[in-house]
Design a protein around this motif. Structure first.
Motif, mmCIF file in Angstrom:
data_model
loop_
_atom_site.group_PDB
_atom_site.id
_atom_site.type_symbol
_atom_site.label_atom_id
_atom_site.label_comp_id
_atom_site.label_asym_id
_atom_site.label_seq_id
_atom_site.Cartn_x
_atom_site.Cartn_y
_atom_site.Cartn_z
ATOM 1 N N TYR A 275 -5.507 0.561 -6.833
ATOM 2 C CA TYR A 275 -4.959 -0.875 -6.655
ATOM 3 C C TYR A 275 -4.674 -0.936 -4.988
ATOM 4 O O TYR A 275 -4.849 -2.369 -4.773
ATOM 5 C CB TYR A 275 -3.834 -0.344 -7.364
ATOM 6 C CG TYR A 275 -2.243 -2.134 -6.833
ATOM 7 C CD1 TYR A 275 -2.941 -2.927 -7.522
ATOM 8 C CD2 TYR A 275 -1.675 -1.843 -6.026
ATOM 9 C CE1 TYR A 275 -1.948 -3.664 -7.718
ATOM 10 C CE2 TYR A 275 -1.023 -3.324 -5.880
ATOM 11 C CZ TYR A 275 -0.848 -4.445 -6.480
ATOM 12 O OH TYR A 275 -0.075 -5.034 -6.061
ATOM 13 N N GLY A 276 -4.943 0.563 -4.241
ATOM 14 C CA GLY A 276 -4.493 0.107 -2.974
ATOM 15 C C GLY A 276 -3.708 0.722 -2.312
ATOM 16 O O GLY A 276 -3.344 0.956 -1.132
ATOM 17 N N PHE A 277 -2.842 1.540 -2.936
ATOM 18 C CA PHE A 277 -1.097 2.512 -2.698
ATOM 19 C C PHE A 277 -2.366 3.978 -2.038
ATOM 20 O O PHE A 277 -2.529 4.817 -2.354
ATOM 21 C CB PHE A 277 -0.466 3.041 -3.359
ATOM 22 C CG PHE A 277 0.023 1.783 -4.398
ATOM 23 C CD1 PHE A 277 1.091 1.638 -3.305
ATOM 24 C CD2 PHE A 277 0.049 1.787 -5.237
ATOM 25 C CE1 PHE A 277 1.996 0.307 -3.685
ATOM 26 C CE2 PHE A 277 1.036 0.433 -6.125
ATOM 27 C CZ PHE A 277 1.285 -0.465 -5.451
ATOM 28 N N ARG A 278 -1.680 3.788 -0.721
ATOM 29 C CA ARG A 278 -1.933 5.042 0.248
ATOM 30 C C ARG A 278 -0.890 6.675 -0.252
ATOM 31 O O ARG A 278 -1.670 7.233 0.213
ATOM 32 C CB ARG A 278 -2.441 5.034 1.654
ATOM 33 C CG ARG A 278 -3.424 4.560 1.426
ATOM 34 C CD ARG A 278 -4.868 4.399 1.332
ATOM 35 N NE ARG A 278 -5.248 6.071 1.266
ATOM 36 C CZ ARG A 278 -5.475 6.816 2.283
ATOM 37 N NH1 ARG A 278 -6.368 5.760 3.813
ATOM 38 N NH2 ARG A 278 -6.123 7.777 2.400
ATOM 39 N N SER A 279 -0.235 5.835 -0.425
ATOM 40 C CA SER A 279 1.447 7.150 -0.819
ATOM 41 C C SER A 279 1.744 6.112 -1.179
ATOM 42 O O SER A 279 2.329 5.166 -1.761
ATOM 43 C CB SER A 279 1.919 7.119 0.898
ATOM 44 O OG SER A 279 2.391 7.752 0.821
ATOM 45 N N VAL A 280 2.862 7.800 -1.728
ATOM 46 C CA VAL A 280 4.147 7.296 -2.679
ATOM 47 C C VAL A 280 4.966 8.562 -2.041
ATOM 48 O O VAL A 280 5.159 9.294 -1.493
ATOM 49 C CB VAL A 280 3.538 7.965 -4.128
ATOM 50 C CG1 VAL A 280 5.073 7.550 -5.671
ATOM 51 C CG2 VAL A 280 2.685 6.542 -4.753
ATOM 52 N N VAL B 205 -4.341 10.541 -2.195
ATOM 53 C CA VAL B 205 -2.695 9.970 -1.853
ATOM 54 C C VAL B 205 -2.217 11.307 -1.813
ATOM 55 O O VAL B 205 -1.700 12.014 -2.067
ATOM 56 C CB VAL B 205 -2.464 8.894 -3.495
ATOM 57 C CG1 VAL B 205 -1.416 9.118 -3.541
ATOM 58 C CG2 VAL B 205 -3.614 9.125 -3.467
ATOM 59 N N LEU B 206 -1.084 10.032 -0.181
ATOM 60 C CA LEU B 206 -0.347 11.216 -0.190
ATOM 61 C C LEU B 206 1.413 10.973 -0.807
ATOM 62 O O LEU B 206 1.709 10.296 -0.734
ATOM 63 C CB LEU B 206 0.447 11.294 1.166
ATOM 64 C CG LEU B 206 1.655 11.737 2.442
ATOM 65 C CD1 LEU B 206 1.616 13.036 2.064
ATOM 66 C CD2 LEU B 206 1.001 11.496 3.624
ATOM 67 N N PRO B 207 1.884 12.371 -1.686
ATOM 68 C CA PRO B 207 3.240 12.127 -2.625
ATOM 69 C C PRO B 207 4.506 12.900 -1.186
ATOM 70 O O PRO B 207 4.219 13.594 -1.117
ATOM 71 C CB PRO B 207 2.620 12.560 -3.624
ATOM 72 C CG PRO B 207 1.491 13.587 -2.874
ATOM 73 C CD PRO B 207 0.604 13.109 -2.218
ATOM 74 N N ILE B 208 4.863 11.747 -0.668
ATOM 75 C CA ILE B 208 6.195 12.153 0.225
ATOM 76 C C ILE B 208 7.303 12.563 -0.740
ATOM 77 O O ILE B 208 7.754 11.390 -1.511
ATOM 78 C CB ILE B 208 5.912 11.189 1.101
ATOM 79 C CG1 ILE B 208 5.372 11.222 1.888
ATOM 80 C CG2 ILE B 208 7.520 11.496 2.217
ATOM 81 C CD1 ILE B 208 4.658 10.117 3.117
ATOM 82 N N SER C 32 0.767 -1.028 -0.188
ATOM 83 C CA SER C 32 -0.408 -0.174 0.371
ATOM 84 C C SER C 32 0.796 1.831 0.114
ATOM 85 O O SER C 32 0.216 2.186 0.102
ATOM 86 C CB SER C 32 -0.735 0.384 1.507
ATOM 87 O OG SER C 32 0.178 -0.119 2.855
ATOM 88 N N ILE C 33 2.271 1.652 0.047
ATOM 89 C CA ILE C 33 2.976 2.167 0.202
ATOM 90 C C ILE C 33 4.063 1.995 -1.107
ATOM 91 O O ILE C 33 4.773 1.219 -1.029
ATOM 92 C CB ILE C 33 3.530 2.523 1.232
ATOM 93 C CG1 ILE C 33 2.769 2.722 2.574
ATOM 94 C CG2 ILE C 33 4.804 3.560 0.866
ATOM 95 C CD1 ILE C 33 3.449 2.686 3.730
#
Length: 221
Positions: free
Chosen positions: A102-107, A125-128, A78-79
């Motif tokens: 797909y299930g990704f919460r963050s990149v 979606v949190l882009p870090i 998920s990341i």
């Protein structure tokens, strides 16, 4: 939009720079304007060895077993961790929809395309952004430790790599715009933000009905 406060999940690395939106969701899947259903075609040309088309039964398609998302250890990741300039290319918002579906919460990456970066926040979606050195460290930890998870604490703006809930490295700190942080913490997209002013909108409409009643008349008669 889903709220984002803290999240802990399996991390997967795609160790490539300049991953563009056509790789994230190829152009043939852009016919739909629904935000769901794109996850099965995320990174389609890399996940499958045949040519994907809309309407195919993806459960019967041949998989590229070398691609990280197809490896059992990264099931339910998920990341997503990647290299610089993630989300470059066309401005398609479908790229973020596919990641989210797909299930990704963050990149996590050193840099992003501006449009993709903005689209992430608009869709929860949190882009870090971390330095190239920090990203390199995280990718090394992922490769070395099967089952590695990343905990993201948005209020504290920290990323922690964990194995069996034990930190493997000191926390990585990241910056985030305060307004975008507020929206993610509360689950506000553009519509959600507008609805916070419902009373003001209704009061304005009531005033306008008094000032310009002809605007609100039924002109269909």
């Amino acid at each position: 939009m889903k709220k984002f406060t803290t999240h802990q999940g399996i991390a997967v690395a795609i160790d490539r720079p300049n991953i563009d939106t056509d790789a994230i969701i190829p152009k043939q899947f852009l016919k739909s304007i629904q935000r769901s259903g794109f996850g099965v075609n995320l990174f389609d040309e890399w996940r499958y060895t045949d040519v994907g088309e809309p309407g195919m039964d993806n459960s019967k398609r041949p998989l590229n077993t070398e691609f990280s998302l197809n490896q059992p250890r990264f099931k339910n990741a998920s990341i997503l961790v990647a290299r610089e300039n993630f989300g470059c290319g066309s401005s398609r918002e479908h790229a973020v929809w596919a990641l989210d579906d797909y299930g990704f919460r963050s990149v996590i990456a050193p840099s992003y395309s501006d449009i993709f970066f903005n689209n992430c926040f608009k869709n929860g979606v949190l882009p870090i952004v971390l330095s190239a050195e920090d990203v390199d460290t995280i990718i090394q930890l992922i490769n070395q430790h099967e089952g590695l998870e990343i905990e993201i604490d948005l209020p504290e703006q920290q990323v922690v790599c964990k194995l069996d809930n034990t930190a493997l490295h000191q926390p990585f700190s990241f910056n985030v715009d305060e307004f975008r942080k507020y929206c993610l913490l509360n689950g506000f997209d553009d519509i959600g933000l507008t609805l916070q002013h419902t009373d003001d909108i209704k009061a304005y409409e009531a005033r306008m009905k008094q000032k310009t009643p002809w605007v609100f008349m039924d002109h269909s008669l």
